[in-house]
Design a protein around this motif. Sequence first.
Motif, mmCIF file in Angstrom:
data_model
loop_
_atom_site.group_PDB
_atom_site.id
_atom_site.type_symbol
_atom_site.label_atom_id
_atom_site.label_comp_id
_atom_site.label_asym_id
_atom_site.label_seq_id
_atom_site.Cartn_x
_atom_site.Cartn_y
_atom_site.Cartn_z
ATOM 1 N N GLN A 2 0.797 -1.223 0.000
ATOM 2 C CA GLN A 2 0.000 0.000 0.000
ATOM 3 C C GLN A 2 0.827 1.269 0.000
ATOM 4 O O GLN A 2 0.356 2.298 -0.452
ATOM 5 C CB GLN A 2 -0.997 0.026 1.162
ATOM 6 N N ASP A 15 -10.787 0.714 0.422
ATOM 7 C CA ASP A 15 -10.478 0.661 -1.006
ATOM 8 C C ASP A 15 -9.135 -0.011 -1.251
ATOM 9 O O ASP A 15 -8.978 -0.796 -2.196
ATOM 10 C CB ASP A 15 -10.479 2.061 -1.611
ATOM 11 N N ASP A 18 -9.503 -3.815 -0.681
ATOM 12 C CA ASP A 18 -10.146 -4.452 -1.826
ATOM 13 C C ASP A 18 -9.199 -4.549 -3.016
ATOM 14 O O ASP A 18 -9.128 -5.579 -3.676
ATOM 15 C CB ASP A 18 -11.403 -3.682 -2.230
ATOM 16 N N ALA A 19 -8.466 -3.484 -3.291
ATOM 17 C CA ALA A 19 -7.550 -3.470 -4.440
ATOM 18 C C ALA A 19 -6.413 -4.466 -4.284
ATOM 19 O O ALA A 19 -5.957 -5.055 -5.263
ATOM 20 C CB ALA A 19 -6.993 -2.061 -4.641
#
Length: 85
Positions: A2, A15, A18-19
């Motif tokens: 991330q 988000d 999920d990605a």
Amino acid sequence: MQLSARREAPAFPSDLADALGVSRKVMSNQLACLRGCGLVEAVPEGRRTSYRLADPHLAPALSELLRVVLLVDPDCCAGEECGCS
């Protein structure tokens, strides 16, 4: 990771989870670690919080690191003792 995903723009933990295909708890723990290290900062947005890189100099540095090619010995991480995955 991330941190590299934050090079472009701030994002919400859900988000990012999920990605990246991880649970929200895992993402929350990773963001807390990155925040503790001073690499990302939390930005309150109403009832939600987004995360962005704490220093704009990190974005080009991360881009350069992503260009590094690592040579991995396939025998170094084989068998049941492997802790890479």
